[in-house]
Design a protein around this motif. Structure first.
Motif, mmCIF file in Angstrom:
data_model
loop_
_atom_site.group_PDB
_atom_site.id
_atom_site.type_symbol
_atom_site.label_atom_id
_atom_site.label_comp_id
_atom_site.label_asym_id
_atom_site.label_seq_id
_atom_site.Cartn_x
_atom_site.Cartn_y
_atom_site.Cartn_z
ATOM 1 N N ASN A 78 0.828 -1.211 0.000
ATOM 2 C CA ASN A 78 0.000 0.000 0.000
ATOM 3 C C ASN A 78 0.865 1.264 0.000
ATOM 4 O O ASN A 78 0.579 2.224 -0.725
ATOM 5 C CB ASN A 78 -0.912 0.028 1.239
ATOM 6 N N HIS A 79 1.903 1.276 0.822
ATOM 7 C CA HIS A 79 2.748 2.471 0.887
ATOM 8 C C HIS A 79 3.568 2.654 -0.387
ATOM 9 O O HIS A 79 3.710 3.782 -0.875
ATOM 10 C CB HIS A 79 3.650 2.435 2.124
ATOM 11 N N SER A 80 4.102 1.568 -0.933
ATOM 12 C CA SER A 80 4.863 1.684 -2.186
ATOM 13 C C SER A 80 3.969 2.264 -3.272
ATOM 14 O O SER A 80 4.403 3.091 -4.090
ATOM 15 C CB SER A 80 5.399 0.308 -2.608
ATOM 16 N N CYS A 160 -4.945 6.995 -1.527
ATOM 17 C CA CYS A 160 -4.538 7.992 -0.535
ATOM 18 C C CYS A 160 -4.591 7.350 0.847
ATOM 19 O O CYS A 160 -5.609 6.778 1.247
ATOM 20 C CB CYS A 160 -5.456 9.216 -0.588
ATOM 21 N N ASP A 161 -3.481 7.436 1.543
ATOM 22 C CA ASP A 161 -3.349 6.926 2.912
ATOM 23 C C ASP A 161 -4.098 7.873 3.848
ATOM 24 O O ASP A 161 -3.811 9.079 3.872
ATOM 25 C CB ASP A 161 -1.851 6.898 3.261
ATOM 26 N N VAL A 162 -5.066 7.350 4.605
ATOM 27 C CA VAL A 162 -5.771 8.218 5.563
ATOM 28 C C VAL A 162 -5.492 7.826 7.016
ATOM 29 O O VAL A 162 -6.220 8.234 7.920
ATOM 30 C CB VAL A 162 -7.297 8.298 5.283
ATOM 31 N N GLU A 164 -3.680 8.499 10.401
ATOM 32 C CA GLU A 164 -3.282 9.816 10.925
ATOM 33 C C GLU A 164 -1.815 10.132 10.644
ATOM 34 O O GLU A 164 -1.453 11.286 10.425
ATOM 35 C CB GLU A 164 -3.570 9.904 12.431
ATOM 36 N N HIS A 165 -0.957 9.113 10.647
ATOM 37 C CA HIS A 165 0.474 9.389 10.430
ATOM 38 C C HIS A 165 0.736 9.990 9.041
ATOM 39 O O HIS A 165 1.792 10.555 8.800
ATOM 40 C CB HIS A 165 1.346 8.146 10.684
ATOM 41 N N ALA A 166 -0.231 9.846 8.118
ATOM 42 C CA ALA A 166 -0.050 10.370 6.760
ATOM 43 C C ALA A 166 -0.194 11.887 6.702
ATOM 44 O O ALA A 166 0.348 12.529 5.810
ATOM 45 C CB ALA A 166 -1.051 9.718 5.813
HETATM 46 MN MN MN3 Z 1 0.897 5.184 6.133
#
Ligand code: MN3
Length: 203
Positions: A78-80, A160-162, A164-166
Motif C-alpha cells: 500500500n505504501h509503495s 490515498c493513505d488516511v 493519521e500518520h499520513a
Molecule cells: Mn501510512
C-alpha cells in the motif's frame, strides 16, 4: 530476495507545503521501513520467501494465524503504491482517464466527492482507492487498516493513505483538507492512467 524500502520518486520536500519533509521522514523512513523489517523477519525461512508482495497478500488474506504477515506485507504494498500516487507537480487529469471518470461517476467532480467522502468516512485508520473491476468499470473504495481492494478482485489505480500518520504533522485533525488537496493538487493521474492501461505497478 527480501523486501526493501523503495526510494521516493521525488525529493522529500517536493510536496511542501501539503506534505512536509518531516512527514516523509517518519512516514517513509520509519513507518514504511518498520513494515518491511517486520515482513522480512516473518518471511525468512518460510514458504513465502521469494514470493512477490501481491502473491503473499492474496495467499494469506483472511487467515487468522497469518494476520501479522498480511498486515506488514500489505502495508508495504500500500505504501509503495501511495508514494507513486503522489506527484510533486500538479497534474491535469489526462483526457483518456477523464473520459472514464465521467462515464462511471457522471463527472470528475462527482468522482472527487466520492473519493474524498470515502477517505473522510473511513473510521480510524485506512485507505481511499480508485480501482477498476474485472469488467473495466471504475469504483471508489475505502479499506480499513492494511486491507486492500486487491484481495476483492479489484485492480488499484490510485490511493490515498488516511492513517493519521499520513497527514497529522501537516494537517492535524483536518483529514478532509488533506483529501481535498490530494484530489485537487497532489494526485498522480498519469500513474493512475498507466495502471488503467495495465502498464503500471507491480510489487
Ligand atoms: Mn501510512
Amino acid at each position: 530476495m527480501a523486501f526493501s524500502l523503495p526510494t521516493l520518486p521525488y525529493a522529500d520536500n517536493a510536496l511542501e507545503p501539503h506534505i512536509s519533509a518531516q512527514t516523509f521522514s517518519f512516514h517513509h523512513g520509519k513507518h514504511h521501513q518498520a513494515y518491511i523489517n517486520k515482513a522480512n523477519d516473518m518471511i525468512a525461512g518460510t514458504e513465502f520467501e521469494g514470493k512477490s508482495a501481491e502473491e503473499i497478500i492474496k495467499a494469506v488474506v483472511g487467515k487468522a494465524d497469518k494476520q501479522g504477515l498480511f498486515n506488514n506485507v500489505a502495508q508495504h504494498w500500500n505504501h509503495s503504491f501511495f508514494w507513486e500516487s503522489l506527484s510533486p507537480v500538479k497534474q491535469e487529469i489526462p483526457a483518456e482517464l477523464e473520459a472514464r471518470l465521467i462515464e462511471d461517476f457522471g463527472s470528475v467532480e462527482s468522482f472527487k466527492t466520492e473519493f474524498t467522502s470515502a477517505g473522510g468516512t473511513q473510521f480510524g485508520s485506512g485507505w481511499a482507492w480508485l480501482v477498476i473491476d474485472e469488467t473495466g468499470k471504475l469504483h471508489v473504495k475505502k479499506t480499513a487498516n492494511a486491507n486492500t481492494p486487491l484481495t476483492d478482485g479489484f485492480k488499484p489505480l490510485l490511493t490515498c493513505d488516511v492513517w493519521e500518520h499520513a497527514y497529522y504533522l501537516d494537517y492535524q485533525n483536518r483529514r478532509p483538507d488533506f483529501l481535498n488537496d490530494f484530489v485537487n493538487t497532489l494526485a498522480n493521474w498519469e500513474f493512475a492512467l498507466k495502471n488503467l492501461k495495465g502498464e503500471g505497478f507491480k510489487l
